[in-house]
Enzyme design. Structure first.
Site, PDB file in Angstrom:
ATOM      1  N   ASP A 156      26.131 -16.299  14.983  1.00 20.75           N
ATOM      2  CA  ASP A 156      27.043 -16.096  13.935  1.00 20.75           C
ATOM      3  C   ASP A 156      26.065 -16.389  12.719  1.00 20.75           C
ATOM      4  OD1 ASP A 156      29.167 -15.549  12.045  1.00 20.75           O
ATOM      5  OD2 ASP A 156      29.655 -17.634  11.962  1.00 20.75           O
ATOM      6  N   LEU A 157      26.349 -15.699  11.374  1.00 22.17           N
ATOM      7  CA  LEU A 157      25.819 -16.156  10.186  1.00 22.17           C
ATOM      8  C   LEU A 157      26.267 -17.326   9.469  1.00 22.17           C
ATOM      9  CD1 LEU A 157      23.120 -15.714   8.387  1.00 22.17           C
ATOM     10  CD2 LEU A 157      24.536 -14.291   7.320  1.00 22.17           C
ATOM     11  N   ASP A 158      27.297 -16.833   9.023  1.00 17.79           N
ATOM     12  CA  ASP A 158      28.073 -17.963   7.959  1.00 17.79           C
ATOM     13  C   ASP A 158      28.764 -19.034   8.593  1.00 17.79           C
ATOM     14  OD1 ASP A 158      27.937 -15.837   5.813  1.00 17.79           O
ATOM     15  OD2 ASP A 158      29.627 -14.724   6.368  1.00 17.79           O
ATOM     16  N   LYS A 187      38.088 -17.689   8.749  1.00 16.75           N
ATOM     17  CA  LYS A 187      36.770 -17.896   9.134  1.00 16.75           C
ATOM     18  C   LYS A 187      36.373 -16.529  10.241  1.00 16.75           C
ATOM     19  CE  LYS A 187      35.274 -22.592   8.273  1.00 16.75           C
ATOM     20  NZ  LYS A 187      35.047 -23.696   8.924  1.00 16.75           N
ATOM     21  N   LYS A 197      35.702  -9.488  14.414  1.00 17.71           N
ATOM     22  CA  LYS A 197      36.140 -10.530  15.430  1.00 17.71           C
ATOM     23  C   LYS A 197      37.665 -10.836  15.142  1.00 17.71           C
ATOM     24  CE  LYS A 197      31.590 -12.384  14.356  1.00 17.71           C
ATOM     25  NZ  LYS A 197      30.640 -13.445  13.634  1.00 17.71           N
ATOM     26  N   THR A 253      27.432 -20.815   4.208  1.00 16.87           N
ATOM     27  CA  THR A 253      28.143 -19.828   3.568  1.00 16.87           C
ATOM     28  C   THR A 253      29.665 -19.930   3.654  1.00 16.87           C
ATOM     29  OG1 THR A 253      27.199 -18.252   4.996  1.00 16.87           O
ATOM     30  CG2 THR A 253      26.398 -18.032   2.585  1.00 16.87           C
ATOM     31  N   GLU A 283      29.096 -19.883  17.164  1.00 19.33           N
ATOM     32  CA  GLU A 283      30.151 -19.636  16.291  1.00 19.33           C
ATOM     33  C   GLU A 283      30.776 -20.767  15.518  1.00 19.33           C
ATOM     34  OE1 GLU A 283      32.195 -17.429  14.463  1.00 19.33           O
ATOM     35  OE2 GLU A 283      31.176 -15.337  15.227  1.00 19.33           O
ATOM     36  N   ASP A 284      31.257 -20.764  14.379  1.00 20.54           N
ATOM     37  CA  ASP A 284      31.862 -21.685  13.834  1.00 20.54           C
ATOM     38  C   ASP A 284      33.409 -21.412  13.577  1.00 20.54           C
ATOM     39  OD1 ASP A 284      31.540 -19.816  11.520  1.00 20.54           O
ATOM     40  OD2 ASP A 284      31.770 -21.513  10.228  1.00 20.54           O
ATOM     41  N   SER A 298      27.178 -10.669  12.591  1.00 22.04           N
ATOM     42  CA  SER A 298      27.964 -11.150  11.566  1.00 22.04           C
ATOM     43  C   SER A 298      29.214 -10.278  11.180  1.00 22.04           C
ATOM     44  CB  SER A 298      27.227 -11.492  10.189  1.00 22.04           C
ATOM     45  OG  SER A 298      27.793 -11.889   9.140  1.00 22.04           O
ATOM     46  N   ALA A 299      30.331 -10.874  10.809  1.00 26.83           N
ATOM     47  CA  ALA A 299      31.400 -10.104  10.286  1.00 26.83           C
ATOM     48  C   ALA A 299      31.171  -9.648   8.787  1.00 26.83           C
ATOM     49  CB  ALA A 299      32.659 -10.632  10.426  1.00 26.83           C
TER      50      ALA A 299
HETATM   51  C1  BG6 Z   1      32.328 -13.743   8.151  1.00 31.23           C
HETATM   52  C2  BG6 Z   1      33.166 -14.780   7.365  1.00 31.23           C
HETATM   53  O1  BG6 Z   1      31.195 -14.033   8.378  1.00 31.23           O
HETATM   54  O2  BG6 Z   1      32.524 -12.564   7.032  1.00 31.23           O
HETATM   55  C3  BG6 Z   1      34.367 -14.766   6.855  1.00 31.23           C
HETATM   56  O3  BG6 Z   1      33.235 -15.980   8.371  1.00 31.23           O
HETATM   57  C4  BG6 Z   1      34.272 -13.433   5.894  1.00 31.23           C
HETATM   58  O4  BG6 Z   1      35.006 -15.790   6.046  1.00 31.23           O
HETATM   59  C5  BG6 Z   1      33.764 -12.095   6.517  1.00 31.23           C
HETATM   60  O5  BG6 Z   1      35.700 -12.937   5.316  1.00 31.23           O
HETATM   61  C6  BG6 Z   1      33.498 -10.907   5.732  1.00 31.23           C
HETATM   62  O6  BG6 Z   1      32.457 -11.241   4.743  1.00 31.23           O
HETATM   63  P1  BG6 Z   1      32.205 -10.293   3.487  1.00 31.23           P
HETATM   64  O7  BG6 Z   1      30.897 -11.097   3.074  1.00 31.23           O
HETATM   65  O8  BG6 Z   1      31.999  -8.929   4.034  1.00 31.23           O
HETATM   66  O9  BG6 Z   1      33.175 -10.545   2.586  1.00 31.23           O
HETATM   67 MG    MG Z   2      30.946 -18.027  10.631  1.00 27.87          MG
END
Ligand code: BG6
Ligand code: MG
Length: 223
Positions: A11-13, A47, A149, A19, A173-174, A118-119
């Site tokens: 996962d990224l964030d 998250k 996710k 982030t 993942e976090d 990443s989402a």
């Molecule tokens: C995920 C985060 O990676 O991306 C979420 O954990 C976030 O918190 C989701 O809502 C969507 O991100 P973005 O940048 O498209 O608003």
């Molecule tokens: Mg994350």
């Protein structure tokens, strides 16, 4: 016994860089404006979850029913994203979380592939600011998938693009929704955070500094 570990999908964030904190701060600003009792504990539910679904969860904190039009919802989500983009504009290579560069280096030496799942629609901006574009074999972000996710789609797409079977992958993942996605993808699930948040993870580490390639290989061998 599972196949040999062939790929680690990150996962990224909140895993590669912090982030997750920037997402929290941006939603907190919107929550404060709307007088919603948004806490860090409640933020755990957001998250890994898509932008609009996160907004829906935030608004569910209102004691009275909120009847926002679709335009108003989109405007709120866009404003959160503007705040988030201001925060991530400051990201620099030294913001990579502890243990991640060493882990990526070791996996590369061992011939184990790596990917980002990443989402976020901002994933590429974050990776670019970290100067990590060349460090992963594959990057899959929200633009490439239909189902967020906890659906396993983003992890399965990463495995497919890497050319490995899901069972040969470890996912890191976090987010609660992210660990569910990894489990639904039939991968070995590593969580970063508080153990009590992740009953479905195969292992939980309190922070990324505890990640270690040999331990991931052994964990995967056992599952
Ligand atoms: C995920 C985060 O990676 O991306 C979420 O954990 C976030 O918190 C989701 O809502 C969507 O991100 P973005 O940048 O498209 O608003
Ligand atoms: Mg994350």
């Amino acid at each position: 016994m599972s196949d040999k570990l062939q790929a680690v999908i990150f996962d990224l964030d909140g895993v590669i860089t912090d982030t997750a904190e920037h997402h929290y701060l941006a939603w907190k600003a919107i929550g404060d404006e709307l007088n919603l009792p948004f806490t860090r504990e409640f933020n755990e539910n957001l998250k890994g979850v898509s932008r609009l679904e996160s907004l829906r969860l935030l608004l569910s904190l209102s004691p009275v029913e909120l009847n926002y039009s679709e335009e108003q919802l989109n405007a709120l989500a866009e404003r959160k994203n503007d705040l988030y983009k201001e925060l991530i504009a400051q990201i620099k290579p030294s913001d990579v979380l502890p243990g991640i560069p060493e882990l990526l280096g070791k996996l590369k030496r061992l011939g184990i592939k790596t990917a980002i799942a990443s989402a976020s629609k901002n994933a590429f901006s974050v990776i670019k600011n970290l100067k990590m574009e060349e460090q992963f074999d594959i990057i899959v972000d929200a633009a490439e998938i239909k189902n967020s996710k906890p659906d396993p789609e983003v992890f399965l797409a990463a495995a497919e693009q890497l050319g490995v079977k899901p069972e040969a992958c470890v996912g890191i993942e976090d987010a609660v929704a992210g660990v569910e996605a990894i489990r639904s993808a039939h991968m070995t699930a590593v969580a970063i955070g508080k153990k009590e948040h992740f009953p479905h993870a195969h292992v939980t580490y309190s922070c990324t500094a505890e990640l270690n390639a040999d331990a991931l290989i052994e964990l995967h061998r056992q599952h």
